[in-house]
Enzyme design. Structure first.
Site, mmCIF file in Angstrom:
data_model
loop_
_atom_site.group_PDB
_atom_site.id
_atom_site.type_symbol
_atom_site.label_atom_id
_atom_site.label_comp_id
_atom_site.label_asym_id
_atom_site.label_seq_id
_atom_site.Cartn_x
_atom_site.Cartn_y
_atom_site.Cartn_z
ATOM 1 N N HIS A 51 1.042 -0.768 0.227
ATOM 2 C CA HIS A 51 -0.040 0.630 0.011
ATOM 3 C C HIS A 51 0.755 1.060 -0.271
ATOM 4 C CE1 HIS A 51 -2.668 -2.801 1.966
ATOM 5 N NE2 HIS A 51 -3.516 -2.172 1.110
ATOM 6 N N ASP A 54 2.678 1.320 3.946
ATOM 7 C CA ASP A 54 3.505 0.681 3.630
ATOM 8 C C ASP A 54 4.826 0.890 3.599
ATOM 9 O OD1 ASP A 54 1.214 -1.272 4.469
ATOM 10 O OD2 ASP A 54 0.914 -1.825 2.498
HETATM 11 C C1 GLO Z 1 -9.874 -7.184 0.827
HETATM 12 C C2 GLO Z 1 -8.744 -7.160 -0.350
HETATM 13 C C3 GLO Z 1 -6.998 -6.469 -0.404
HETATM 14 C C4 GLO Z 1 -6.265 -5.517 -1.208
HETATM 15 C C5 GLO Z 1 -5.145 -5.382 -0.572
HETATM 16 C C6 GLO Z 1 -3.888 -4.575 -2.069
HETATM 17 O O1 GLO Z 1 -9.787 -7.717 0.256
HETATM 18 O O2 GLO Z 1 -8.638 -8.082 -0.829
HETATM 19 O O3 GLO Z 1 -6.183 -7.257 0.905
HETATM 20 O O4 GLO Z 1 -5.715 -6.351 -1.991
HETATM 21 O O5 GLO Z 1 -6.031 -3.504 -0.314
HETATM 22 O O6 GLO Z 1 -4.919 -3.261 -2.370
#
Ligand code: GLO
Ligand code: MG
Length: 346
Positions: A51, A54
């Site tokens: 993210h 992150d």
């Molecule tokens: C939630 C999502 C989340 C995304 C992550 C990347 O249900 O799967 O984990 O994959 O935020 O954008």
């Protein structure tokens, strides 16, 4: 037949979660980002997904120049560790501005925040040498139908994507659809929705998708069919493999944990359609079971990869000739058993 290729594996720092859920606190101590990166490297994963926050914490309080400086320094650390940054995703669901949606918020000031934040995410991605921006549209949807105008929201989504595509001529957007949670109904619940909206943007070639197994299952779909559909458009640019026991909350179980046959069919279709041949990664969006003890913190990821590789052997050794003969004979009963026996190891 093309030479079998090897897959590259990836996960995100959030996949080493501490066990908190809406009903209870963490069950494992908080770990630093450095610890997570070390775990990833030591266990032989090739890339990390991020993210935006992150990669650079407290984004909203920092200048653009500061963000880029910090992202570049992280990028150097990743390079030194031999780990690639697979993608960067704007975290558009934590801020007070995105309580009722980001790009589709009813308040223009909030929509503006979401777009600005996405452009900062692109700056970070650029500094980290990835051209892939993942859009998990967490809060683009409604709790109650009357609260938003769904027709107008399509325009808002396209407007936001157009701003991103115009801001950087190289980036690609991968939409990660999910039908619900945290919303009652999300606006882009399936791959079909994601790819249809891609066509409305200023550069459809640069808007593709990411499939998460659990999200497809939550939509009542078979993830293997979603993969095949996206591959028919050459638009599957990333993948979150995991598993899900029915249409409940998003469980993010280890890959294959609930239904080996559904997992087998995903691996088989990835093999058949050549996923990964342009450098795409196999990512696991999985979480440890809440009772997991700290000394088993990596097991759900290592096990998911192990299951993937075992199923890859199964996909490669499946008797396609016999399967085709049964298809020709319309003997689906025998085809069903052929798959079952193969998975059982006969
Ligand atoms: C939630 C999502 C989340 C995304 C992550 C990347 O249900 O799967 O984990 O994959 O935020 O954008
Ligand atoms: Mg995901």
């Amino acid at each position: 037949m093309a030479k079998p290729h090897s897959y590259k594996f990836c996960f995100g720092p959030w996949n080493l979660s501490e066990g908190a859920d809406p009903y209870g606190p963490p069950t494992r101590p908080v770990q630093s980002f450095d610890w997570k990166l070390d775990q990833l490297r030591e266990h032989g994963f090739e890339a990390m997904m991020f993210h935006d926050d992150d990669a650079v914490p407290d984004i909203d309080s920092k200048s653009s120049a500061q963000l880029v400086k910090e992202a570049k320094s992280l990028s150097k650390r990743l390079k030194d560790a031999g780990v690639a940054a697979e993608m960067v995703a704007p975290r558009l669901w934590f801020s007070p501005h995105t309580i009722d949606g980001a790009y589709t918020n009813n308040d223009p000031k909030c929509r503006k925040y979401a777009i600005e934040r996405s452009l900062r995410c692109i700056d970070i991605a650029r500094a980290m040498d990835t051209d892939l921006i993942v859009l998990w549209l967490a809060r683009e949807g409604t709790y109650i139908r009357e609260s938003k105008d769904a027709r107008r929201c399509v325009d808002y989504l396209v407007e936001a994507m157009d701003k991103m595509l115009g801001y950087d001529k190289k980036i690609r957007l991968a939409i990660e659809p999910k039908p619900n949670e945290p919303m009652d109904h999300a606006y882009l619940p399936t791959i079909g929705h994601a790819l249809a909206v891609a066509q409305l943007t200023r550069d459809p070639k640069r808007v593709g998708c990411l499939i998460e197994s659990a999200h497809a299952l939550l939509a009542g779909l078979d993830p293997a069919d979603e993969i095949d559909f996206a591959m028919a458009f050459d638009k599957l640019w990333s993948l979150h493999l995991n598993d899900q026991n029915g249409m409940k909350f998003d469980q993010d179980k280890p890959f294959g944990s609930n239904n080996l046959r559904i997992a087998f069919n995903q691996v088989r279709t990835l093999e058949r359609t050549g996923y990964g041949r342009h450098g795409e990664y196999v990512c696991f969006d999985v979480h440890p079971f809440r009772p997991t003890q700290p000394n088993h913190w990596m097991d759900h990821l290592v096990n998911s990869r192990q299951t993937f590789l075992r199923l890859l052997e199964k996909a490669r050794s499946f008797d396609d000739k016999q399967a085709q003969a049964l298809v020709k004979d319309r003997n689906y009963q025998a085809l069903d058993q052929l798959v079952i026996e193969h998975l059982l190891g006969k």
